[in-house]
Design an enzyme around this catalytic site. Sequence first.
Site, PDB file in Angstrom:
ATOM      1  N   GLY A   1      51.246  33.100  39.067  1.00  0.00           N
ATOM      2  CA  GLY A   1      49.998  33.369  38.180  1.00  0.00           C
ATOM      3  C   GLY A   1      50.318  34.965  37.009  1.00  0.00           C
TER       4      GLY A   1
ATOM      5  N   GLY B   1      47.646  35.510  34.145  1.00  0.00           N
ATOM      6  CA  GLY B   1      46.269  37.124  34.382  1.00  0.00           C
ATOM      7  C   GLY B   1      46.318  38.195  33.903  1.00  0.00           C
ATOM      8  N   GLN B   2      45.415  38.712  34.390  1.00  0.00           N
ATOM      9  CA  GLN B   2      44.938  40.529  34.130  1.00  0.00           C
ATOM     10  C   GLN B   2      46.206  41.269  34.185  1.00  0.00           C
ATOM     11  OE1 GLN B   2      41.876  42.773  35.958  1.00  0.00           O
ATOM     12  NE2 GLN B   2      41.670  43.901  34.057  1.00  0.00           N
TER      13      GLN B   2
ATOM     14  N   TYR C   1      36.606  36.908  48.933  1.00  0.00           N
ATOM     15  CA  TYR C   1      38.604  37.771  48.033  1.00  0.00           C
ATOM     16  C   TYR C   1      38.665  38.806  48.882  1.00  0.00           C
ATOM     17  CZ  TYR C   1      41.025  40.118  45.280  1.00  0.00           C
ATOM     18  OH  TYR C   1      41.978  41.164  44.710  1.00  0.00           O
TER      19      TYR C   1
END
Length: 312
Positions: free
Chosen positions: A9, A12-13, A143
């Site tokens: 990942g 991602g941010q 989440y």
Amino acid sequence: MSTKILIIGACGQIGTELTQKLRVIYGTENVIASDIRKLNIDVVNSGPFEVVNALDFNQIEHLVEVHQITDVYLMAALLSATAEKNPAFAWDLNMNSLFHVLNLAKAGKIKKIFWPSSIAVFGPTTPKENTPQYTIMEPSTVYGISKQAGERWCEYYHNIFGVDVRSIRYPGLISWSSPPGGGTTDYAVDIYHKALADQKYECFLSSETKMPMMYMDDAIAATIKIMQAPVEEIKIRSSYNLAAMSFTPTEIAAEIQKHIPEFTITYEPDFRQKIADSWPASIDDSSAREDWNWNHEFDLATMTVDMLEHLK
């Protein structure tokens, strides 16, 4: 044996900035970035990159073996607002990607795991101010449910199988270098972009919604610090509370107006308001500060200066 890192990942941010920082520390060739697709961005072009599906155990195992990986940073996840639109996939991605790396560590194929949790593990029944490390956790979002379950599994794999997994509960994260990633705290990133471009911003949360926030530089520093800490300092194997600042949209707007006096903000709360209302307003992170000497550097004023300088 030298440290060899795999970041799942990485586009991602958090992953983009974490990868660059780890490459500075450990050497570019020792930090393998990976994501579901190959984007034409710096993190992909500046060092080793592999396309990997976080849901495919065999792909991850292959990368671990080929690159002789010691440490895995599992940053792949569907964030709060995005996850609400696709709950089944969010659960699948957030949980099964974690099982894959936990099982590789259990099998002795990797030495250390970093897995991020979030303030989303807390819920409407959690004490809102100065939320303790140990408290009621009844998350109301997919989440949050997946992150709370993940915390329990991390602790279980550590206690039962001796897996060295480390975690922190990120507050809302603010960064100039990557766009918002579908989180409820994203207004605090978007507001700076809109302030410079349009001198106005319509906020999807109400004016007095107070949430814990952190500048990305501090989040990256904490992530690396907990992974570098001696094993005996890591006393919590679910996830550590982490904090830097808490503010409302009104307060961040006032701080921006010190630099852009003509800036105005309006409020049009949407479905994310309900998510924000279920989260803490401030966090007690004394365990992280005591156990592995965590300390933040940025507050609202210093962050605002840095954000506006970089975005200009």
